[in-house]
Write a protein that holds these residues in place. Sequence first.
Motif, PDB file in Angstrom:
ATOM      1  N   GLU A 105       0.846  -1.201   0.000  1.00 26.70           N
ATOM      2  CA  GLU A 105       0.000   0.000   0.000  1.00 26.70           C
ATOM      3  C   GLU A 105       0.877   1.245   0.000  1.00 26.70           C
ATOM      4  O   GLU A 105       1.857   1.323   0.750  1.00 26.70           O
ATOM      5  N   GLU A 113       3.430   0.704   3.076  1.00 30.70           N
ATOM      6  CA  GLU A 113       3.100  -0.408   3.970  1.00 30.70           C
ATOM      7  C   GLU A 113       3.073  -1.757   3.258  1.00 30.70           C
ATOM      8  O   GLU A 113       2.734  -1.842   2.083  1.00 30.70           O
ATOM      9  N   TYR A 123      -7.496  -0.968   8.341  1.00 28.86           N
ATOM     10  CA  TYR A 123      -6.051  -0.750   8.227  1.00 28.86           C
ATOM     11  C   TYR A 123      -5.628   0.706   8.437  1.00 28.86           C
ATOM     12  O   TYR A 123      -4.492   1.070   8.152  1.00 28.86           O
TER      13      TYR A 123
HETATM   14 CA   LIG Z   1      -2.361   1.458   7.224  1.00 28.47          CA
END
Ligand SMILES: [Ca+2]
Length: 233
Positions: A105, A113, A123
Motif C-alpha cells: 500500500e 506499507e 487498516y
Molecule cells: Ca495502514
Amino acid sequence: MRFTKEDKNLVEPLTIIEGIPGFSIHNGGRIKFGPDGLLYITAGDASISSLAQDTNSLAGKILRLNDDGTIPGSNPFPDSPVYSYGHRNPQGLAWDEEGRLFATEHGSSARDEVNIIEAGKNYGWPTVRGEETADGLENPLIHSGDDTWAPSGLAYLDGSLYFGGLRGQSLYEVPLDGETITINRHLQGNFGRLRDVVVGPDGFLYILTNNRDGRGIPSAEDDQIIRIDPEKL
Ligand SMILES: [Ca+2]
C-alpha cells in the motif's frame, strides 16, 4: 469485466463490479484470485481519504467477489464486496502457502506499507500512519518510515514476499521466516521503476518495468519484462 476466451477472441463480456470511485491518483487497480477461488480487488481512496473509513463506499478497500460478480456469503459485511477497509492506495496482493493474504500500500509522506489482510479489519487510513496506533486499527507488518518505496505488484515465493518499487526503483524482498521483519533491497536503479512481479511456473521472478508511464525516465529499450533467478539476487 469478465470475458470468455473462445479461440482467439474474448466473448460474452460480463460486468463483475462497477462504480468503484476513481481519480487521477489512488486507484489501486489490482485483481487476483485467492486460494479460496474468490476474486480480490484493490481500490484506492480516489484522493478522498474519508471514503477509506466508510464501509458503504468501494473506495479505499480490498474487495472480494465470486467470479460471476455475486457477493460471497462468507464476506465480513452482509451483501457487501468489502473485505477490508481503511486503505489509502493498496496495490499488490499475494498469499503464502498457509493462505495468509498480504498487500502492499502506498502511504502518505512515505510510510508505505505491507499489511497482512484479514476479513473485516480496518487498516487505519487516514487515522493512523506508520507506528501510530489506535483501538481497532491494524498496524502494518512493515512500513518504509521516511523512505519511499511506492510499492506495487507483490509476489510470494519460498518464505519471502517480493514487490516492485516505482519511486524506489528496486525489487524489495521481505523474508517472513526471521525473528523480526526486515527488508532487503535488490536491483536498485538497474531497471528504473518496477511495476509488477510474479512467480513463473519455472520458479523465476518475472518483473515488469514501467518507465514510460509519464513519471519515469525511459531509455530506448524500455519497457521490459525482466526474468530473475531469486537464488541469485
Ligand atoms: Ca495502514
